[in-house]
Write an enzyme that holds these catalytic residues in place. Structure first.
Site, PDB file in Angstrom:
ATOM      1  N   HIS A   7      34.761 -12.184  14.793  1.00  0.00           N
ATOM      2  CA  HIS A   7      35.431 -13.500  15.341  1.00  0.00           C
ATOM      3  C   HIS A   7      36.848 -12.708  16.071  1.00  0.00           C
ATOM      4  O   HIS A   7      37.691 -13.742  15.588  1.00  0.00           O
ATOM      5  CB  HIS A   7      35.528 -14.143  14.190  1.00  0.00           C
ATOM      6  N   LYS A  38      24.528 -12.289  18.755  1.00  0.00           N
ATOM      7  CA  LYS A  38      23.252 -12.586  19.618  1.00  0.00           C
ATOM      8  C   LYS A  38      22.181 -13.209  18.745  1.00  0.00           C
ATOM      9  O   LYS A  38      22.614 -13.551  17.551  1.00  0.00           O
ATOM     10  CB  LYS A  38      22.800 -10.920  19.349  1.00  0.00           C
ATOM     11  N   LYS A  63      30.058 -14.415  21.913  1.00  0.00           N
ATOM     12  CA  LYS A  63      29.079 -14.425  23.033  1.00  0.00           C
ATOM     13  C   LYS A  63      28.015 -13.349  23.014  1.00  0.00           C
ATOM     14  O   LYS A  63      28.362 -12.067  22.513  1.00  0.00           O
ATOM     15  CB  LYS A  63      30.046 -13.765  24.213  1.00  0.00           C
TER      16      LYS A  63
HETATM   17  N1  GLU Z   1      22.199 -10.403  27.024  1.00  0.00           N
HETATM   18  C1  GLU Z   1      22.955  -9.856  27.812  1.00  0.00           C
HETATM   19  C2  GLU Z   1      23.493  -8.635  27.111  1.00  0.00           C
HETATM   20  O1  GLU Z   1      22.901  -7.959  26.327  1.00  0.00           O
HETATM   21  C3  GLU Z   1      24.009 -10.810  28.423  1.00  0.00           C
HETATM   22  C4  GLU Z   1      25.042 -11.437  27.123  1.00  0.00           C
HETATM   23  C5  GLU Z   1      25.891 -12.444  27.901  1.00  0.00           C
HETATM   24  O2  GLU Z   1      25.818 -12.694  29.154  1.00  0.00           O
HETATM   25  O3  GLU Z   1      26.473 -13.242  26.896  1.00  0.00           O
HETATM   26  O4  GLU Z   1      24.764  -8.093  27.358  1.00  0.00           O
END
Ligand code: GLU
Length: 476
Positions: A70, A112, A76
């Site tokens: 955080h 994730k 993201k």
């Molecule tokens: N899943 C992708 C990664 O592992 C993209 C993640 C995203 O765009 O937030 O980088």
């Protein structure tokens, strides 16, 4: 990954592999242990089970969303649909997102998600039900939102799933003016940005192309400078592998082998990637592609003669049992965590150059950042400046023609006059990000005499994260 390989990989935790890499980097920094521990650990792990009616049966679905850090908000990272999803894997992938974002200067904390299903055997209708239910579970616990946590595609998901997530979020958040920014990787017709789909593969290409421009590195592995004529093997023909293969092929590299789950195909003179895709669509497999040799054990494709090996599928595919047999001089980690720490040591001793995942596959999240900014600004890239640039260029050309007394051809004019479109801006932003990221890692490696690019990339990431903690005044 085959069952055999999976059992090898399962003998240790994926998260501990990343911790090992992190600890190697920490030795180059004088940072308090507690702060390092804080950076390493996962801030929040949300494990859920929810029921979905599939046919006449109720199925209980296991799913996760992990927010690793955080230190910057929103968090993201993608959402993975795979039967192999587990907590350790999602935690590790979330951690990798934190370091990845820091390296390419994308102001997010890492996260994730994962749903433990096999999307290949579930109908689209049921995948939609599961996706929508998962999204409402995230909303219930405040684990999604434009300023909280913004999912994206990953292994087993794409634009379709992202648009279901957006639609569910929107319908449960009436009046949320920034709702579009709750998820990235959406179709362009639903607030997505042009260039997001191919972004990870293109980023991989830009990163390797930059490395191949470096005389010092190329001579260290006995290769000439440049991509032209380099022999490349790509493992995984999903969104990342397919686009990376296409960009390498277009740049004059020779794609000698392509590997998928069912096996691999090899042709030392090179494979035409778009024809392979047509063949795959027609027959359902890459095998038996004309003028190529089938390799039944797909893992063997990793061990073939080549200059550049791009693992673009899943984690732990290069491990202590096959690392010694790898013949590539450069490994570009398009997948997350494809090389285990034991394999890393073996390959380093062999002098193989590894371009690490936390840098090389950051193209996806970089363009996701552009999409998020577009959604928050409520305006398409290029809308404000396209016409202005074209008018300026027209005037400039007129001045040049008058002062040089020479007419410029219509073709040349067309090329020069064109103002930037969204795709042009996105691609140039991505190219710039990947080139800058590479040189930051390389410079740090040189100045601190760091043993390899992976450790240098971790040092760069940790430094960036410490900077933001200091700016927040949390750890004075
Ligand atoms: N899943 C992708 C990664 O592992 C993209 C993640 C995203 O765009 O937030 O980088």
């Amino acid at each position: 990954m085959s069952k055999k390989n999976q059992s090898k990989a399962d003998t240790y935790s994926f998260f501990s592999c990343i911790e090992k890499n992190f600890d190697k980097a920490a030795r180059y920094l004088s940072i308090k242990k507690g702060l390092l521990e804080q950076i390493k650990s996962c801030n929040a792990v949300y494990r859920m089970h929810f029921p979905v009616k599939i046919g006449k049966k109720i199925q209980v679905i296991e799913a996760y969303r992990v927010q690793h850090s955080h230190h910057k908000l929103p968090c993201k990272g993608g959402i993975r649909y795979s039967i192999k999803v587990n907590q350790d894997e999602v935690m590790t992938l979330a951690a990798l997102m934190t370091y990845k974002c820091a390296i390419v200067d994308v102001p997010f904390g890492g996260a994730k998600g994962g749903i433990k299903i096999d999307p290949q055997i579930i109908s689209a209708e049921n995948i939609e039900k599961i996706t929508r239910r998962y999204t409402s579970e995230l909303i219930k616990k405040n684990f999604i939102g434009p300023g909280i946590d913004v999912p994206a595609p990953d292994y087993g998901t794409g634009e379709r799933e992202m648009s279901w997530i957006f639609d569910t979020f929107l319908s449960l958040s009436p009046g949320e003016v920034d709702a579009l920014a709750c998820v990235t990787g959406k179709p362009v017709s639903q607030g997505g940005v042009r260039g997001r789909k191919e972004a990870t593969g293109l980023g991989v290409f830009y990163g390797i192309r930059e490395l191949c421009k470096m005389k010092e590195e190329m001579s260290s592995v006995g290769l000439d400078v440049g991509l032209n004529g380099k022999k490349v093997i790509i493992q995984g023909l999903g969104n990342v592998g397919y686009h990376a293969a296409t960009f390498f092929h277009e740049a004059g590299a020779i794609i000698v082998a392509l590997a998928e789950m069912e096996g691999a195909i090899y042709n030392k003179k090179g494979l035409n990637v778009s024809n392979v895709i047509l063949h795959l669509k027609k027959t359902g497999s890459i095998l038996n592609f004309p003028e190529s040799k089938n390799i039944e054990d797909t893992e063997k494709a990793l061990e073939l003669e080549c200059d550049i090996l791009i693992p673009a599928a899943l984690e732990n595919v290069i491990h202590k049992h096959n690392a010694n047999r790898i013949k590539a001089k450069i490994i570009g980690e398009a997948a997350n965590g494809p090389v285990t720490p034991e394999a890393d040591d073996i390959l380093e001793k062999k002098g193989v150059l590894i371009v690490p995942d936390i840098y090389l596959n950051a193209g996806g999240v970089t363009v996701s950042y552009f999409e998020w900014l577009k959604n928050l600004s409520h305006v398409r890239y290029g809308r404000m400046e396209k016409r202005f640039s074209e008018n300026m260029n027209t005037e400039l050309l007129q001045v040049i023609e008058t002062s040089c007394r020479k007419k410029i051809s219509i073709e040349e004019k067309k090329m020069i006059l064109r103002g930037p479109r969204e795709i042009d801006l996105v691609r140039s932003g991505l190219e710039d990000t990947m080139i800058n990221g590479f040189h930051k890692i390389r410079d740090l490696k040189k100045s601190l005499k760091i043993e390899n690019l992976r450790t240098a990339a971790f040092v760069l990431a940790i430094n960036k994260i410490i900077d933001s903690y200091e700016k927040l005044g949390i750890f004075p």
